[in-house]
Write a protein that holds these residues in place. Structure first.
Motif, mmCIF file in Angstrom:
data_model
loop_
_atom_site.group_PDB
_atom_site.id
_atom_site.type_symbol
_atom_site.label_atom_id
_atom_site.label_comp_id
_atom_site.label_asym_id
_atom_site.label_seq_id
_atom_site.Cartn_x
_atom_site.Cartn_y
_atom_site.Cartn_z
ATOM 1 N N UNK A 83 3.367 -11.237 -24.817
ATOM 2 C CA UNK A 83 2.573 -10.066 -25.202
ATOM 3 C C UNK A 83 2.355 -9.140 -24.017
ATOM 4 N N UNK A 84 2.042 -9.727 -22.855
ATOM 5 C CA UNK A 84 1.826 -8.886 -21.678
ATOM 6 C C UNK A 84 3.138 -8.273 -21.207
ATOM 7 N N UNK A 85 4.227 -8.997 -21.355
ATOM 8 C CA UNK A 85 5.549 -8.444 -21.030
ATOM 9 C C UNK A 85 5.822 -7.197 -21.870
ATOM 10 N N UNK A 86 5.566 -7.265 -23.167
ATOM 11 C CA UNK A 86 5.789 -6.107 -24.047
ATOM 12 C C UNK A 86 4.887 -4.946 -23.656
ATOM 13 N N UNK A 109 -4.707 -3.122 -21.630
ATOM 14 C CA UNK A 109 -4.399 -4.408 -22.252
ATOM 15 C C UNK A 109 -5.717 -5.164 -22.324
ATOM 16 N N UNK A 110 -6.408 -5.044 -23.441
ATOM 17 C CA UNK A 110 -7.742 -5.610 -23.529
ATOM 18 C C UNK A 110 -8.656 -4.939 -22.521
ATOM 19 N N UNK A 111 -9.317 -5.741 -21.698
ATOM 20 C CA UNK A 111 -10.243 -5.175 -20.711
ATOM 21 C C UNK A 111 -9.540 -4.620 -19.482
ATOM 22 N N UNK A 112 -8.206 -4.789 -19.372
ATOM 23 C CA UNK A 112 -7.456 -4.389 -18.176
ATOM 24 C C UNK A 112 -7.025 -2.930 -18.292
ATOM 25 N N UNK A 113 -7.509 -2.084 -17.368
ATOM 26 C CA UNK A 113 -7.156 -0.668 -17.333
ATOM 27 C C UNK A 113 -6.489 -0.369 -15.983
ATOM 28 N N UNK A 114 -5.156 -0.248 -15.927
ATOM 29 C CA UNK A 114 -4.478 0.051 -14.654
ATOM 30 C C UNK A 114 -4.796 1.471 -14.172
ATOM 31 N N UNK A 115 -4.748 1.639 -12.851
ATOM 32 C CA UNK A 115 -4.956 2.964 -12.276
ATOM 33 C C UNK A 115 -4.251 3.031 -10.922
ATOM 34 N N UNK A 116 -4.058 4.236 -10.419
ATOM 35 C CA UNK A 116 -3.426 4.432 -9.123
ATOM 36 C C UNK A 116 -4.331 4.024 -7.980
ATOM 37 N N UNK A 117 -3.759 4.026 -6.780
ATOM 38 C CA UNK A 117 -4.513 3.677 -5.576
ATOM 39 C C UNK A 117 -4.493 4.852 -4.611
ATOM 40 N N UNK A 118 -5.482 4.912 -3.744
ATOM 41 C CA UNK A 118 -5.511 5.957 -2.727
ATOM 42 C C UNK A 118 -4.520 5.625 -1.626
ATOM 43 N N UNK A 119 -3.762 6.618 -1.195
ATOM 44 C CA UNK A 119 -2.706 6.422 -0.206
ATOM 45 C C UNK A 119 -2.963 7.324 0.989
ATOM 46 N N UNK A 120 -3.119 6.726 2.156
ATOM 47 C CA UNK A 120 -3.355 7.489 3.379
ATOM 48 C C UNK A 120 -2.033 7.923 3.991
ATOM 49 N N UNK A 121 -2.032 9.139 4.562
ATOM 50 C CA UNK A 121 -0.836 9.652 5.233
ATOM 51 C C UNK A 121 -1.251 10.412 6.488
ATOM 52 N N UNK A 122 -0.415 10.331 7.501
ATOM 53 C CA UNK A 122 -0.676 11.020 8.763
ATOM 54 C C UNK A 122 -0.779 12.519 8.537
ATOM 55 N N UNK A 123 -1.819 13.129 9.100
ATOM 56 C CA UNK A 123 -1.971 14.574 9.024
ATOM 57 C C UNK A 123 -2.443 15.091 7.689
ATOM 58 N N UNK A 124 -2.844 14.189 6.783
ATOM 59 C CA UNK A 124 -3.277 14.616 5.459
ATOM 60 C C UNK A 124 -4.773 14.402 5.351
ATOM 61 N N UNK A 125 -5.511 15.448 5.059
ATOM 62 C CA UNK A 125 -6.965 15.365 5.058
ATOM 63 C C UNK A 125 -7.496 14.522 3.916
ATOM 64 N N UNK A 126 -6.828 14.567 2.777
ATOM 65 C CA UNK A 126 -7.301 13.826 1.611
ATOM 66 C C UNK A 126 -6.339 12.681 1.303
ATOM 67 N N UNK A 127 -6.802 11.752 0.507
ATOM 68 C CA UNK A 127 -5.951 10.617 0.109
ATOM 69 C C UNK A 127 -6.031 10.458 -1.401
ATOM 70 N N UNK A 128 -5.318 11.305 -2.134
ATOM 71 C CA UNK A 128 -5.391 11.259 -3.596
ATOM 72 C C UNK A 128 -4.793 9.965 -4.147
ATOM 73 N N UNK A 129 -5.236 9.613 -5.331
ATOM 74 C CA UNK A 129 -4.675 8.445 -5.997
ATOM 75 C C UNK A 129 -3.251 8.733 -6.457
#
Length: 309
Positions: free
Chosen positions: A234-237, A156-176
């Motif tokens: 507009x942002x709602x749409x 939306x214009x300059x706004x580009x959404x993306x995922x976040x890194x999520x930590x979990x017990x016993x998980x070596x990596x934290x993928x988005x």
């Protein structure tokens, strides 16, 4: 006594003293298995207190907390405060201090799905944090992301959404990840009670201002949360077209993130108090927020009644 033995004794004494000064791992203040029922602000809080029994009021760091029962189920109620940070903080605090088996959220939201009306209750199957974003550089060729980033969603214009890194017990990596899934067993209970609640929902507020259509419950679909109150057509749409979301709010995806990291099942009930800028006139939230909060609590109460122990 040898100097080595004396040094060992002094080291051990220092260790014991230091251990006594370190904080012990916190024990829950209440060992009773409870469902955490969370809301954001006062109209939702009043609606929850109105349906709870055997209530005991508590407070921790200024956060209002109530232990009691709803439909015979032991609960701990907490008012998180509006905002993603408040929601995440209070959720983790509640998990740390109480023996929480499941998390249930009840409250209001802005509607972005054109097929939903003010007063309808959405029970999404997943939640995403749609305002974790990159604000992109503007160039003669348009908005441009850094070279090591690729768009995950339409911008939306300059706004580009993306995922976040999520930590979990016993998980070596934290993928988005972007979406946090509601517990499927809890969602199935909500589906089974969907038809029961339609005739229990208020249509008129205390000032006798009434909804255009009788409210109904919609189970499934998506919800999104972010750090903004949205009152822009507009942002709602854009939000609906990009995420196929039914509703947006300022807390639920943060709670979903904390629940996922702690491996605690969660579900969210959100009644539409407004259309996030999609209505023909001024934002409707302050007209219908009490009605919406009460209707969300009513649907959630029927859900808790049907929930197996």
């Amino acid at each position: 006594m040898s100097s080595a033995f004396l040094s060992l004794r002094l080291w051990f004494a220092a260790f014991v003293l230091l251990a006594g000064l370190l904080p012990a791992e916190a024990e829950p203040v209440d060992a009773t298995p409870r469902i955490a029922v969370l809301c954001a602000f006062e109209p939702e809080w009043r609606a929850l207190r109105a349906i709870a029994t055997h209530m005991e009021d508590h407070s921790y760091k200024g956060v209002p907390i109530v232990t009691g029962e709803i439909e015979g189920k032991p609960v701990v109620l907490a008012m998180t405060g509006v905002s993603m940070v408040n929601a995440a903080m209070t959720t983790q605090m509640t998990l740390d201090r109480y023996n929480v088996t499941r998390i249930v959220v009840s409250g209001i939201a802005g509607g972005v799905d054109p097929s939903l009306n003010i007063g309808d209750i959405a029970v999404p199957a997943r939640w995403g944090q749609y305002l974790d974003v990159i604000l992109a550089r503007e160039t003669p060729q348009g908005f441009k992301l850094p070279s090591d980033d690729t768009p995950e969603f339409a911008n939306f214009g300059m706004i580009f959404p993306r995922g976040v890194r999520v930590f979990r017990e016993g998980q070596a990596s934290s993928p988005r990840q972007f979406w946090f899934d509601v517990d499927p067993a809890l969602l199935e209970v909500a589906r089974k009670t969907e038809a029961e609640t339609d005739n229990q929902l208020q249509r008129c507020n205390g000032a006798n201002v009434c909804l255009m259509k009788p409210p109904r419950v919609r189970v499934g679909g998506s919800g999104v949360s972010g750090t903004a109150f949205v009152d822009n057509a507009a942002f709602r749409s854009y939000t609906f077209n990009t995420f196929k979301a039914q509703v947006l709010d300022m807390e639920s995806a943060a709670i979903a993130h904390v629940a996922t990291t702690n491996d605690v099942p969660f579900i969210v009930f959100r009644a539409l108090s407004d259309l996030a800028g999609g209505g023909p006139g001024e934002n409707e939230m302050h007209v219908f927020m009490d009605l919406a909060a009460n209707n969300s609590a009513a649907v959630m109460r029927t859900f808790l009644k049907a929930l197996p122990d």
